[in-house]
Write an enzyme that holds these catalytic residues in place. Structure first.
Site, PDB file in Angstrom:
ATOM      1  CG  HIS A   1       0.472  -4.927   5.017  1.00  0.00           C
ATOM      2  ND1 HIS A   1       0.976  -3.712   4.592  1.00  0.00           N
ATOM      3  CD2 HIS A   1       0.614  -5.761   3.950  1.00  0.00           C
ATOM      4  CE1 HIS A   1       1.401  -3.805   3.352  1.00  0.00           C
ATOM      5  NE2 HIS A   1       1.196  -5.040   2.930  1.00  0.00           N
ATOM      6  NE  ARG A   2      -4.438  -3.521  11.963  1.00  0.00           N
ATOM      7  CZ  ARG A   2      -4.896  -3.716  13.194  1.00  0.00           C
ATOM      8  NH1 ARG A   2      -6.205  -3.817  13.399  1.00  0.00           N
ATOM      9  NH2 ARG A   2      -4.056  -3.824  14.203  1.00  0.00           N
TER      10      ARG A   2
END
Length: 495
Positions: free
Chosen positions: A465-466
């Site tokens: 999700h980064r």
């Protein structure tokens, strides 16, 4: 040529990717064998794969320093080779040559295959690896000597040799198995007392049974190992001292024992090699990259029909065609539409890769490995099918090289082969997405306004999700699903 220059030691080489050690799975040669240049001499398992290592020189094997099952650090000598055996016998024994300045002195663990003179490398008597008759190191075949005090696990059916041979009833270790209890030997059973030096050998459950049945163990002659008393001995002794109606009660007591939850019902498996590396990678990934997993259920009936038509074509009859092939193609096309998915988090920057090294998770006897197809996006469908077939077959045979497992950029795990619908896969370190492909099942599905039986699968996409937000991850997964729902239409629309 001198003996020093004839004998060459071969060190465990660096097999790449920063590996520091390897486990010797099997020696393919033995001492005295004549070998050729580049002949495979040993099979070694690293943290990534099992590989055969070839010989650097031709000659005759003089010594093998580490037996099968030994973990050896990179750069450690593993074998000595006489490079000129035709020049005649060596001036000194192989062990003397091993101790010369030209060759490093083997460690205690490496002396399993080398005979040592009494004055060399000996350890204190009474220790494993200490002196034995004939001047040899006392070791078991296949194991190196250990310069520590001998330890052994408790035995179930035997008795420590010290206790069996002791002239006085004094056990050498606390709570040995079986339990040794000193008792006074009755005159009417002097033979049993003489056999064990005045000691009665019986396990705790047997002693409890004897107590419950009122049997004096000193009056029982044991039929077990080293004269130990068994349950049958106690029951037989009790049957002669009770009335006819009581053996039923005695049997009931004898068969009612508490279950054991100790080490005798446990198995300990060493964590090493591929399994150890997988554990380290999964732990690092799970607690470094913030994982998000999304799911999509897809009607793949048209895709399965397309595969059937592909198998029927003359040029594809000798090619392995599986649903995984279409999933791989779907992923590669979706990456072209969403390149950010094929990237790596590098701290202060995100590295987006223009090539796709497509990893395929494979379960092997040594554990989970993820070899990858290099630059898979450049391959035609036929080339991709051949590459996937070769990759899977090599992995199952345990011959995947470290190079094939390095540099992956995106992975597919086909959990459907185990009959599983989908999962929440963990990202391989350095990758930003992994797709779980579930089993294809016949299920009721609404198709053109009617409920029909269709072939359906569920996809699970985990992503970092980064790098990948919910919108990008959802679009990527949707495109994969659209291709599998109608491959022909997707190819016409996207290419």
């Amino acid at each position: 040529m001198s003996a020093m220059s004839r004998i060459k030691t071969f060190n465990l080489p660096d097999l790449g990717e920063g590996l520091t050690e390897g486990e010797i799975l099997a020696w393919l040669v033995k001492v005295g064998d004549t070998i050729e240049l580049n002949q495979p001499i040993v099979e070694v398992e690293t943290a990534k794969a099992a590989v055969e290592i070839p010989a650097k020189w031709a000659g005759q094997v003089q010594a093998i320093f580490h037996p099968d099952g030994t973990t050896v650090e990179v750069g450690t000598p593993i074998i000595a080779i006489d490079t000129d055996p035709g020049a005649g016998p060596l001036e000194t024994p192989s062990t003397t040559a091993m101790a010369s300045d030209d060759l490093p002195t083997p460690s205690a663990a490496s002396l399993a295959a080398v005979e040592v003179a009494p004055s060399e490398g000996m350890v204190e008597p009474g220790l494993i690896g200490g002196p034995a008759p004939g001047g040899r190191t006392a070791v078991l075949v296949g194991y190196g000597p250990r310069t520590t005090a001998a330890k052994r696990r408790p035995r179930k059916g035997g008795v420590p040799a010290q206790a069996a041979a002791a002239p006085a009833p004094a056990p050498a270790a606390p709570a040995p198995q079986p339990v040794i209890t000193p008792v006074a030997a009755p005159a009417q059973n002097g033979q049993a007392a003489a056999t064990t030096g005045g000691l009665v050998l019986a396990k705790p459950p047997v002693r409890k049974l004897a107590k419950d049945l009122g049997v004096d163990l000193g009056t029982v002659t044991g039929s077990g190992p080293l004269g130990s008393i068994t349950r049958e001995d106690v029951q037989q002794a009790a049957s002669g001292a009770v009335v006819a109606a009581e053996p039923i009660a005695a049997t009931s007591v004898a068969t009612t024992t508490a279950p054991s939850f100790g080490a005798d019902r446990e198995q300990r498996i060493p964590v090493k090699g591929v399994r150890k590396l997988t554990a380290e990678n999964m732990s690092r990934s799970a607690f470094t990259a913030p994982h998000v997993t999304e799911f999509l259920t897809v009607d793949v009936t048209r895709a399965m029909k397309a595969l059937d038509r592909l198998r029927g074509r003359r040029e594809w009859r000798d090619v392995r065609v599986s649903p995984l092939l279409l999933v791989a193609k779907a992923v590669l096309l979706a990456v072209q539409r969403h390149p950010m998915v094929n990237s790596t988090w590098a701290g202060d920057e995100i590295v987006v890769k223009e090539y796709v090294n497509l990893g395929i998770a494979a379960a092997t006897e040594r554990g989970l490995i993820v070899p990858n197809v290099k630059d898979a996006g450049r391959l035609s469908l036929r080339e991709l099918a051949d590459a996937l077939t070769a990759l899977v077959q090599t992995a199952k045979s345990g011959r995947t090289s470290p190079t094939d497992m390095s540099g992956g950029t995106l992975t597919i795990t086909n959990v459907g082969v185990f009959g599983v619908d989908t999962g929440t896969p963990i990202l391989p370190p350095g990758e930003s997405a992994i797709l779980a492909f579930g089993a294809v099942r016949e299920m009721p599905w609404v198709h053109k306004g009617k409920v029909k039986v269709r072939q359906v699968t569920t996809l699970g996409l985990s992503f970092d999700h980064r790098i990948i937000d919910g919108e990008l991850g959802s679009k990527f997964l949707r495109d994969i699903g659209d291709f599998l729902a109608d491959p022909e239409a997707a190819l016409l629309a996207w290419t």
